[in-house]
Design an enzyme around this catalytic site. Structure first.
Site, PDB file in Angstrom:
ATOM      1  CG  LEU A  21      -1.922  -1.167   1.284  1.00 24.53           C
ATOM      2  CD1 LEU A  21      -2.588  -1.250   2.647  1.00 24.53           C
ATOM      3  CD2 LEU A  21      -2.985  -1.001   0.200  1.00 24.53           C
ATOM      4  CE  LYS A  72      10.733  -4.396   7.096  1.00 25.47           C
ATOM      5  NZ  LYS A  72       9.712  -4.225   8.109  1.00 25.47           N
TER       6      LYS A  72
END
Ligand code: ATR
Length: 294
Positions: A21, A72
């Site tokens: 999103l 990450k």
């Protein structure tokens, strides 16, 4: 910094990136702030991700980017510097291009905390917290709770060694923090729930409607005027079994959409050094979310 037709390029790396999103609310923020920028998605497998990191850096092709699951930690060797929080957490979700260098930051913990405080009106200071899971997102959540001053942090995980490692790292940063680890199969943690103010699910259990719940209804004491806050990092589905069961016992529940929102707000501010247009970003996020919500 190289710009294409004066347009700055930002983006997100991850795999898979299916229904991310972030582009929706980041592009809305750039537009509202009068910054000519595009926010692209780069769903790359590991080999391509590593190649992209190597190639993009000397080209200065990106003004900044987000990194999500599962990169990450993979991104760390490509960065020139880390913020103290990113260093302590050991993971980066936001890369900022500054004076020819890549600076790695972690806005996940900040996002979690803002969501708790601003949307949930919950201040973790002097509160007891219990976390389920010890994976990538748990690191940021644990760090932010420790920094916010929880009085006790209990971490429960299926793989005990992962939780132990995480807590060991956390203790170096916060030596006075009262923290403990427990194995999922050890039922003692279920009794702990009665004494905790905040229970956070950071595991992936609940993503699928068929997932067997980690918490049984009988593990949750009824609220009886003393509501606990149950927070699930999962936001799709909007109400996982974890939150549903908490609600059935009269407690408050929040999903991770707020965390996604505030981590994005912070990323935008780190990239642009401007105040994020929060209302516009939130509207854009909610519109996009309605399109993908299960
Ligand atoms: P993320 O980056 O989203 O945190 P992750 O690093 O893969 O993802 O971590 C997933 C977490 O969910 C881990 O704590 C994992 O437990 P293990 O460390 O034992 O692997 C937890 N998890 C995933 N599936 C689980 C299941 N069926 N039961 C219990 N815990 C589960």
């Amino acid at each position: 910094m190289k710009k294409i037709n004066d347009t700055r390029i930002y983006g997100i790396f991850g795999f898979p990136l299916g229904h991310t999103l972030s582009p929706y609310f980041q592009e809305a923020a750039f537009q509202a702030s009068g910054i000519p920028a595009q926010y692209l998605t780069f769903p790359l497998d590991e080999a391509h991700f590593k190649t992209a990191m190597k190639k993009l850096k000397p080209d200065f092709a990106l003004s900044g980017f987000n990194v999500t699951v599962p990169y990450k930690e993979t991104v760390l060797p490509y960065l020139d510097r880390l913020t103290p929080a990113a260093k302590a957490i050991g993971a980066v979700n936001t890369v900022i291009f500054e004076k020819g260098k890549w600076l790695g930051a972690n806005t996940d913990g900040h996002g979690f905390l803002m969501s708790l405080k601003k949307d949930g009106h919950f201040n973790p200071r002097h509160k007891k917290a219990l976390m389920l899971g010890a994976g990538g997102s748990a690191k940021a959540v644990a760090y932010s709770l420790a920094e916010a001053g929880v009085s006790q942090l209990t971490m429960v995980n299926r793989t005990l060694s992962k939780a132990q490692r995480l807590i060991r790292t956390l203790r170096k940063q916060f030596p006075r923090l009262d923290c403990r680890v427990m194995h999922f199969d050890h039922s003692d943690w279920r009794k702990e729930i009665a004494f905790c103010d905040l229970i956070v699910n950071t595991t992936s259990v609940g993503l699928r409607q068929t997932d067997k719940p980690l918490l049984r209804l009988r593990d949750i004491p009824p609220a009886r005027g003393r509501k606990k806050l149950f927070y699930d990092l999962i936001y799709n589905p909007s109400e996982t079994i974890f939150l549903r069961q908490a609600r059935r016992k009269g407690h408050r529940g929040m999903n991770g959409l707020g965390m996604l929102f505030y981590q994005g707000v912070r990323s935008f501010e780190l990239w642009t050094k401007k105040k994020a247009p929060e209302r516009i970003m939130r509207d854009a996020l909610i519109r996009a979310y309605r399109g993908v919500e299960k």
